[in-house]
Scaffold this motif. Structure first.
Motif, PDB file in Angstrom:
ATOM      1  N   ILE A 263       1.621  -1.875 -45.458  1.00  0.00           N
ATOM      2  CA  ILE A 263       2.669  -0.867 -45.314  1.00  0.00           C
ATOM      3  C   ILE A 263       2.181   0.120 -44.258  1.00  0.00           C
ATOM      4  CG2 ILE A 263       3.946   1.000 -46.435  1.00  0.00           C
ATOM      5  CD1 ILE A 263       3.688  -0.502 -49.064  1.00  0.00           C
ATOM      6  N   VAL A 264       2.886   0.223 -43.131  1.00  0.00           N
ATOM      7  CA  VAL A 264       2.422   1.039 -42.001  1.00  0.00           C
ATOM      8  C   VAL A 264       3.283   2.278 -41.787  1.00  0.00           C
ATOM      9  CG1 VAL A 264       1.391  -0.942 -40.825  1.00  0.00           C
ATOM     10  CG2 VAL A 264       3.773  -0.344 -40.352  1.00  0.00           C
ATOM     11  N   SER A 265       4.280   2.492 -42.650  1.00  0.00           N
ATOM     12  CA  SER A 265       5.176   3.638 -42.500  1.00  0.00           C
ATOM     13  C   SER A 265       5.195   4.463 -43.777  1.00  0.00           C
ATOM     14  CB  SER A 265       6.590   3.162 -42.149  1.00  0.00           C
ATOM     15  OG  SER A 265       7.044   2.192 -43.072  1.00  0.00           O
ATOM     16  N   GLN A 266       5.887   5.604 -43.715  1.00  0.00           N
ATOM     17  CA  GLN A 266       5.928   6.541 -44.837  1.00  0.00           C
ATOM     18  C   GLN A 266       7.364   6.820 -45.266  1.00  0.00           C
ATOM     19  OE1 GLN A 266       3.647   9.389 -42.243  1.00  0.00           O
ATOM     20  NE2 GLN A 266       2.696   9.917 -44.191  1.00  0.00           N
ATOM     21  N   CYS A 267       7.508   7.187 -46.543  1.00  0.00           N
ATOM     22  CA  CYS A 267       8.791   7.712 -47.004  1.00  0.00           C
ATOM     23  C   CYS A 267       9.109   8.937 -46.165  1.00  0.00           C
ATOM     24  CB  CYS A 267       8.706   8.083 -48.490  1.00  0.00           C
ATOM     25  SG  CYS A 267      10.158   8.986 -49.104  1.00  0.00           S
TER      26      CYS A 267
ATOM     27  N   GLN B  87      10.858  11.357 -46.796  1.00  0.00           N
ATOM     28  CA  GLN B  87      11.090  12.581 -47.562  1.00  0.00           C
ATOM     29  C   GLN B  87       9.835  13.150 -48.219  1.00  0.00           C
ATOM     30  OE1 GLN B  87      14.366  10.889 -49.869  1.00  0.00           O
ATOM     31  NE2 GLN B  87      15.809  12.214 -48.789  1.00  0.00           N
ATOM     32  N   CYS B  88       8.916  12.291 -48.668  1.00  0.00           N
ATOM     33  CA  CYS B  88       7.717  12.795 -49.347  1.00  0.00           C
ATOM     34  C   CYS B  88       6.419  12.397 -48.666  1.00  0.00           C
ATOM     35  CB  CYS B  88       7.705  12.346 -50.807  1.00  0.00           C
ATOM     36  SG  CYS B  88       7.342  10.583 -51.031  1.00  0.00           S
ATOM     37  N   GLY B  89       6.465  11.432 -47.740  1.00  0.00           N
ATOM     38  CA  GLY B  89       5.275  11.022 -47.020  1.00  0.00           C
ATOM     39  C   GLY B  89       4.474   9.924 -47.680  1.00  0.00           C
ATOM     40  N   LYS B  90       4.906   9.445 -48.844  1.00  0.00           N
ATOM     41  CA  LYS B  90       4.210   8.363 -49.537  1.00  0.00           C
ATOM     42  C   LYS B  90       4.342   7.061 -48.726  1.00  0.00           C
ATOM     43  CE  LYS B  90       5.072   8.076 -53.902  1.00  0.00           C
ATOM     44  NZ  LYS B  90       5.813   7.809 -55.161  1.00  0.00           N
ATOM     45  N   PRO B  91       3.293   6.212 -48.674  1.00  0.00           N
ATOM     46  CA  PRO B  91       3.419   4.930 -47.969  1.00  0.00           C
ATOM     47  C   PRO B  91       4.639   4.151 -48.473  1.00  0.00           C
ATOM     48  CG  PRO B  91       1.139   5.305 -48.546  1.00  0.00           C
ATOM     49  CD  PRO B  91       1.926   6.394 -49.228  1.00  0.00           C
ATOM     50  N   CYS B  92       5.508   3.759 -47.577  1.00  0.00           N
ATOM     51  CA  CYS B  92       6.759   3.090 -47.968  1.00  0.00           C
ATOM     52  C   CYS B  92       7.377   2.474 -46.731  1.00  0.00           C
ATOM     53  CB  CYS B  92       7.729   4.111 -48.595  1.00  0.00           C
ATOM     54  SG  CYS B  92       9.339   3.417 -49.035  1.00  0.00           S
ATOM     55  N   ASP B  93       8.030   1.318 -46.880  1.00  0.00           N
ATOM     56  CA  ASP B  93       8.724   0.702 -45.743  1.00  0.00           C
ATOM     57  C   ASP B  93      10.075   0.126 -46.152  1.00  0.00           C
ATOM     58  OD1 ASP B  93       7.803  -1.480 -47.188  1.00  0.00           O
ATOM     59  OD2 ASP B  93       6.420  -2.188 -45.647  1.00  0.00           O
ATOM     60  N   ASN B  94      10.725   0.786 -47.119  1.00  0.00           N
ATOM     61  CA  ASN B  94      12.049   0.362 -47.575  1.00  0.00           C
ATOM     62  C   ASN B  94      13.123   1.266 -46.976  1.00  0.00           C
ATOM     63  OD1 ASN B  94      11.008  -1.690 -49.245  1.00  0.00           O
ATOM     64  ND2 ASN B  94      10.623  -0.214 -50.867  1.00  0.00           N
ATOM     65  N   HIS B  95      13.996   0.683 -46.164  1.00  0.00           N
ATOM     66  CA  HIS B  95      15.093   1.446 -45.581  1.00  0.00           C
ATOM     67  C   HIS B  95      16.250   1.574 -46.570  1.00  0.00           C
ATOM     68  CE1 HIS B  95      13.389   0.843 -41.453  1.00  0.00           C
ATOM     69  NE2 HIS B  95      13.991   1.997 -41.262  1.00  0.00           N
TER      70      HIS B  95
ATOM     71  N   ILE C 277      -2.723   1.301 -38.238  1.00  0.00           N
ATOM     72  CA  ILE C 277      -3.479   1.423 -39.479  1.00  0.00           C
ATOM     73  C   ILE C 277      -2.576   1.197 -40.690  1.00  0.00           C
ATOM     74  CG2 ILE C 277      -4.826   3.003 -40.928  1.00  0.00           C
ATOM     75  CD1 ILE C 277      -5.714   4.409 -38.364  1.00  0.00           C
ATOM     76  N   SER C 278      -3.029   0.346 -41.600  1.00  0.00           N
ATOM     77  CA  SER C 278      -2.286   0.098 -42.831  1.00  0.00           C
ATOM     78  C   SER C 278      -2.491   1.266 -43.789  1.00  0.00           C
ATOM     79  CB  SER C 278      -2.780  -1.199 -43.485  1.00  0.00           C
ATOM     80  OG  SER C 278      -2.136  -1.412 -44.719  1.00  0.00           O
ATOM     81  N   LEU C 279      -1.397   1.825 -44.296  1.00  0.00           N
ATOM     82  CA  LEU C 279      -1.466   2.965 -45.205  1.00  0.00           C
ATOM     83  C   LEU C 279      -1.583   2.538 -46.662  1.00  0.00           C
ATOM     84  CD1 LEU C 279       1.350   5.176 -43.595  1.00  0.00           C
ATOM     85  CD2 LEU C 279      -1.121   5.275 -43.178  1.00  0.00           C
ATOM     86  N   ALA C 280      -1.122   1.331 -46.954  1.00  0.00           N
ATOM     87  CA  ALA C 280      -1.159   0.820 -48.328  1.00  0.00           C
ATOM     88  C   ALA C 280      -0.865  -0.672 -48.296  1.00  0.00           C
ATOM     89  CB  ALA C 280      -0.142   1.546 -49.211  1.00  0.00           C
ATOM     90  N   ILE C 281      -1.107  -1.315 -49.418  1.00  0.00           N
ATOM     91  CA  ILE C 281      -0.793  -2.737 -49.569  1.00  0.00           C
ATOM     92  C   ILE C 281       0.415  -2.864 -50.480  1.00  0.00           C
ATOM     93  CG2 ILE C 281      -1.612  -4.973 -50.376  1.00  0.00           C
ATOM     94  CD1 ILE C 281      -2.973  -3.955 -47.817  1.00  0.00           C
ATOM     95  N   ALA C 282       1.396  -3.644 -50.055  1.00  0.00           N
ATOM     96  CA  ALA C 282       2.632  -3.784 -50.806  1.00  0.00           C
ATOM     97  C   ALA C 282       2.391  -4.489 -52.134  1.00  0.00           C
ATOM     98  CB  ALA C 282       3.656  -4.570 -49.989  1.00  0.00           C
TER      99      ALA C 282
END
Length: 452
Positions: free
Chosen positions: A262-266, A268-276, A350-355
């Motif tokens: 996961i290379v992007s953030q929510c 609204q809150c900045g949490k690692p997230c890649d769901n549009h 950089i990967s921010l998290a693993i899905a």
């Protein structure tokens, strides 16, 4: 002769579920001179409607660009339907990495001036003088070459959730914007660097490579079949994926996972997230990235202001939008001062998290159910939902399912309901039923009775 859709998206979704058929999602394009695009369009619609094809297809005098889904058992009949045209014989069909039976819910075939809006004057451009097509292995090799510049030909909301390592990712909303920006940025490297391009399925690179060669770039390369075909090849050949994250797609899925990164953030809150998601406010409809927690708190909205709007009555919402000429401005892709964690332009690898392990995305029927009614309204303060009964009978003690794109699937035993403000043990066709619910429902939500 039917040349248009006759079913709503909700009705089509119900038919797909009840059929039990698995559907394939795929895309393709072809440049060719088409003498009568309108006649070509009508013939395609008639043939594909009979094959239960759903999707978004653009045809023009220059060719065809298609993204669609169809029942898996109709695949070869579909191939036959396109190969009656010489320019589509043996055409590469980019089959999606992930499939979703609801990726498309209607068949739209439109005649356009161009199959991709590029803003170019093709009379002064040799569209046959294109770059060298590279398969996945050769693309990886050239990507590792220090003399290579790799460019993402997609838009900022696509590249933000996934891109090739070290890629230039222009901060643009349209393909036509990116061409002059990239040309200016790489002006000094027309002869001494390898220009390596990629996009979703290859069609944008087809035009872009001709454009850059016309502008004097000597060493122009493009990823054959785009990210979709690249993913198929690296899996088949056991190659390393140089693409990280998700590939944005233009259907209801809004993305298919290529790597677990996961290379992007929510936004609204900045949490690692890649769901549009698209803002629930019909007067906004902004495309942005939203995590599950923010989705729940913000009720699928991009801002507090939009959340306030959707909690108004439908009449009030329509009145609020009346006379406002939003046009395409309401569909801007992820550009809003309300989104504090939006990233575009110069992106990190950089990967921010693993899905998390993905769930089964096929929406096949797992329980027997019958459609009873549909959502009419939700009153947020008392947390009461209103449904119209359209089929059969609903009784206290029935196990029911409320289902919708945003609501998800909510199952429970019906313990209390009211008709015209009075307690009732049963409801029949035509009754408007209210019940207390701790979650918001939408107009598109369906009310089902689960059968034993």
């Amino acid at each position: 002769m039917q040349l248009y859709n006759t079913l709503s998206a909700e009705e089509r979704a119900e038919l797909i579920d009840s059929s039990g058929k698995q559907r394939l999602t795929l895309s393709f394009y072809a440049y060719s001179k088409i003498e009568n695009p309108k006649e070509f369009r009508d013939n395609l619609f008639l043939a594909w409607n009979n094959l239960e094809v759903l999707g978004r297809i653009y045809v023009a005098a220059e060719g065809i660009n298609a993204q669609l889904s169809l029942p898996a058992d109709h695949f070869y009949a579909f191939k036959d339907s396109i190969e009656i045209y010489d320019f589509m014989k043996g055409i590469r069909l980019n089959v999606a990495v992930e499939h979703d039976d609801h990726s498309f819910l209607k068949l739209t075939v439109k005649v356009r001036d161009k199959i991709v809006a590029d803003g170019l004057n093709d009379d002064s451009l040799d569209v046959t003088n294109i770059g060298i097509h590279l398969k996945a292995k050769d693309f990886n090799d050239l990507l590792d070459n220090p003399n290579t510049i790799v460019v993402d030909m997609r838009n900022h909301y696509e590249s933000e959730i996934g891109h090739f390592v070290n890629a230039i990712t222009p901060d643009v909303e349209t393909f036509r914007e990116s061409l002059p920006i990239i040309e200016e940025q790489l002006q000094e490297h027309k002869e001494d660097k390898n220009l390596l391009m990629y996009c979703t399925g290859g069609i944008r690179c087809e035009k872009a490579s001709a454009y850059f060669k016309n502008k004097g770039f000597k060493n122009v390369y493009q990823l054959e079949g785009g990210i979709i075909e690249y993913t198929r090849q690296i899996k088949a050949e056991g190659l390393e994926s140089k693409f990280i994250g998700k590939n944005f797609v233009f259907d209801h899925r809004l993305g298919e996972r290529i790597t677990e990164d996961i290379v992007s953030q929510c936004h609204q809150c900045g949490k690692p997230c890649d769901n549009h998601t698209n803002c629930e406010n019909e007067g906004c409809h902004l495309l942005f990235i939203q995590c599950d927690d923010c989705k729940q708190v913000m009720e699928n909205c991009c801002s507090v202001e939009c959340r306030d709007v959707i909690n108004m009555s439908l009449v009030e919402q329509v009145k609020l939008r009346k006379g406002i000429k939003n046009g395409n401005m309401i569909f801007r892709k992820g550009k809003s001062d309300k989104l504090l964690y939006k990233n575009s332009g110069d992106l990190s690898d950089i990967s921010l998290a693993i899905a998390a392990k993905p769930k089964d995305i096929r929406q096949k029927i797992k329980i027997k159910k019958v459609l009873i009614g549909k959502g009419e309204h939700y009153y947020p303060k008392p947390q009461v939902a209103l449904f119209l009964i359209e089929n059969g009978e609903l009784k206290i003690g029935d196990k029911i399912l409320i289902s919708g794109p945003t609501t998800g699937n909510q199952e429970f035993i019906l313990e209390k309901m009211l008709i015209n403000g009075k307690d009732s043990q049963s409801a029949i066709v035509g009754n408007k039923v209210t019940m207390s619910l701790p979650f918001r429902i939408r107009l598109s939500d369906k009310l089902y009775k689960i059968l034993d």
